[in-house]
Design an enzyme around this catalytic site. Structure first.
Site, short mmCIF file in Angstrom:
data_model
loop_
_atom_site.label_atom_id
_atom_site.label_comp_id
_atom_site.label_asym_id
_atom_site.label_seq_id
_atom_site.Cartn_x
_atom_site.Cartn_y
_atom_site.Cartn_z
CG ASP A 32 -7.84 -12.29 3.70
OD1 ASP A 32 -7.83 -12.26 4.86
OD2 ASP A 32 -7.14 -11.36 2.98
CG HIS A 77 -5.24 -8.35 3.76
ND1 HIS A 77 -5.76 -9.51 4.13
CD2 HIS A 77 -4.14 -7.87 4.79
CE1 HIS A 77 -5.15 -9.96 5.28
NE2 HIS A 77 -4.34 -8.96 5.50
P1 NAI Z 1 6.97 -9.47 12.26
O1 NAI Z 1 6.88 -7.96 13.01
O2 NAI Z 1 7.29 -10.36 12.99
O3 NAI Z 1 8.25 -9.34 11.28
C1 NAI Z 1 8.37 -8.07 10.34
C2 NAI Z 1 9.95 -8.20 9.82
O4 NAI Z 1 10.02 -7.01 8.80
C3 NAI Z 1 10.94 -7.74 11.22
O5 NAI Z 1 11.89 -8.66 11.40
C4 NAI Z 1 11.53 -6.49 10.76
O6 NAI Z 1 12.88 -6.14 11.12
C5 NAI Z 1 11.31 -6.64 9.31
N1 NAI Z 1 11.45 -5.48 8.54
C6 NAI Z 1 10.77 -4.27 8.88
N2 NAI Z 1 10.90 -3.22 8.09
C7 NAI Z 1 11.83 -3.86 6.88
C8 NAI Z 1 12.15 -3.29 5.98
N3 NAI Z 1 12.20 -1.99 5.39
N4 NAI Z 1 13.21 -3.90 5.06
C9 NAI Z 1 13.17 -5.57 5.36
N5 NAI Z 1 12.87 -6.14 6.63
C10 NAI Z 1 12.10 -5.13 7.20
O7 NAI Z 1 5.89 -9.20 11.31
P2 NAI Z 1 5.17 -10.84 10.74
O8 NAI Z 1 4.20 -11.20 11.53
O9 NAI Z 1 6.06 -11.37 9.74
O10 NAI Z 1 4.20 -9.76 9.62
C11 NAI Z 1 4.86 -9.29 8.61
C12 NAI Z 1 4.07 -8.30 7.88
O11 NAI Z 1 2.88 -9.33 7.31
C13 NAI Z 1 3.10 -7.24 8.55
O12 NAI Z 1 2.96 -6.16 8.02
C14 NAI Z 1 1.75 -8.10 8.71
O13 NAI Z 1 0.67 -7.04 8.90
C15 NAI Z 1 1.63 -8.68 7.45
N6 NAI Z 1 0.74 -9.79 7.36
C16 NAI Z 1 0.08 -9.77 6.23
C17 NAI Z 1 -1.03 -10.85 5.83
C18 NAI Z 1 -1.89 -10.77 4.75
O14 NAI Z 1 -2.86 -11.65 4.44
N7 NAI Z 1 -1.55 -10.22 3.63
C19 NAI Z 1 -1.27 -11.85 7.17
C20 NAI Z 1 -0.38 -11.77 8.30
C21 NAI Z 1 0.54 -10.56 8.36
#
Ligand code: NAI
Length: 325
Positions: free
Chosen positions: A160, A186
């Site tokens: 952000d 966020h």
């Molecule tokens: P994604 O869905 O592509 O990958 C998430 C991964 O986490 C998957 O490989 C899944 O198997 C794994 N996972 C799920 N539960 C787990 C657990 N208990 N232990 C270990 N791994 C686990 O998601 P992406 O795009 O990589 O985003 C990840 C997170 O980041 C999401 O929650 C998203 O909303 C968040 N995010 C936060 C941002 C921020 O500015 N704070 C910005 C963009 C995304």
């Protein structure tokens, strides 16, 4: 070469890890080109095979800094002796799911990881929570990792922050924008603040951004930053990953090696009660970092409207905290 750092990335098979977080870490963009890395990739069983594919690709990159790499589905194994943890893995919001369901599903993940950090983390372990709802997940994780200092936990608002910097540059035609900041959660209630920002004009002069921004452009910047996540999903069909990976590296790099003199950045950290956010909640703040420690920048002048907006965001954080603790 320095001593290797042990770095945990959870959700290592996911988009953010794949679109740059892992390669930037191994390229030395976060901890320097003289720091070898032992990677611990924490995943859930259904994603292990995909994670194995990612590991093969990382080997194919021939990064000299890659000292060791292990995939695990056990938090205890991942966090044993960890120096830095990027907690990216989280349960995604699915169609028809209420925010309260999302909070609950993620609570279970971050309680478990918090307990594990409590047992296997170190006094110096630094944690950044990226997985949403990031602020509340960081709060949960830190509560359950009570043997580690609260200041070792943070959540990511740097995306952000970077979006705000980029929008100020776009609206002013300037370069080298710094000292924008984000307050609050966020979420769409976040409060981007541009008034303290400075920038460099094309002529090389450093001026206050406020001189070049109208109230209309400031409103546009706030709206764009608040809605940018949804905008990216509308275009890509997937949430931001490339920019999130860059932001996570920016966040930890500054935390570990310090912010530039005269510059502050945004980090989600445990509130000390300043700017009206109740103490103990994880809120985004302007911070400076030095010697591996962050400190909140106090005393920025805010308008009444900004103070009210921070209060609204803080109330949202409080509500989330009450739902999970
Ligand atoms: P994604 O869905 O592509 O990958 C998430 C991964 O986490 C998957 O490989 C899944 O198997 C794994 N996972 C799920 N539960 C787990 C657990 N208990 N232990 C270990 N791994 C686990 O998601 P992406 O795009 O990589 O985003 C990840 C997170 O980041 C999401 O929650 C998203 O909303 C968040 N995010 C936060 C941002 C921020 O500015 N704070 C910005 C963009 C995304």
């Amino acid at each position: 070469f320095k001593e290797p750092l042990r770095v945990v990335v959870s959700g290592a098979a996911g988009q953010i890890s794949y679109s740059g977080l892992l390669s930037k870490l191994l390229n030395g963009d976060c901890f320097g080109r003289d720091t070898p890395i032992e990677l611990r990739l924490l995943e859930i069983p259904p994603a292990v095979r995909a994670c194995e594919g990612v590991v093969k690709e990382l080997h194919d990159c021939a990064f000299p800094l890659l000292k060791d790499i292990k995939i695990t589905t056990e938090a205890d194994e991942a966090f044993d002796g960890v120096d830095y943890a990027f907690l990216v893995g989280a349960f995604p919001r699915k169609k028809g799911m209420e925010r309260s369901d999302l909070l609950q599903r993620n609570k279970d993940i971050f309680v478990k990881q918090g307990k594990s950090l409590n047992r296997f983390g170190k006094e110096t372990t630094k944690v950044v929570v990226v997985g949403n709802p990031a602020n509340t997940n960081a709060l949960i994780c830190s509560e359950y990792a009570h043997s580690l200092p609260k200041k070792n936990f943070s959540c990511m608002s740097r995306l952000d922050h970077n979006r705000t910097i980029s929008q100020v540059a776009k609206h002013t035609g300037a370069t080298h924008v710094k000292n924008c900041c984000i307050f609050g959660n966020h979420s769409p209630t976040m409060v981007p603040v541009v008034e303290p920002a400075t920038l460099e004009t094309k002529e090389g002069l450093t001026v206050a951004a406020d001189c070049l921004l109208t109230s209309v452009s400031k409103e546009m910047i706030t709206d764009t930053v608040r809605q940018r996540g949804s905008e990216i999903i509308a275009f890509r069909g997937l949430s931001s990953a490339l920019s999130a990976a860059k932001a996570a590296v920016d966040h930890v790099k500054d935390w570990a090696s310090g912010t530039q003199p005269g510059e502050f950045v945004s980090m989600g950290v445990c509130s000390d009660g300043s700017y009206g956010v109740p103490e103990g909640l994880f809120s985004s703040y302007p911070v400076v970092c030095k010697g591996g420690e962050w400190s909140i920048v106090h005393g920025l002048g805010l308008s009444e409207a900004q103070k009210e907006a921070i209060e609204i965001s803080a109330k949202e954080l409080l509500k989330e905290a009450e739902m999970v603790l």
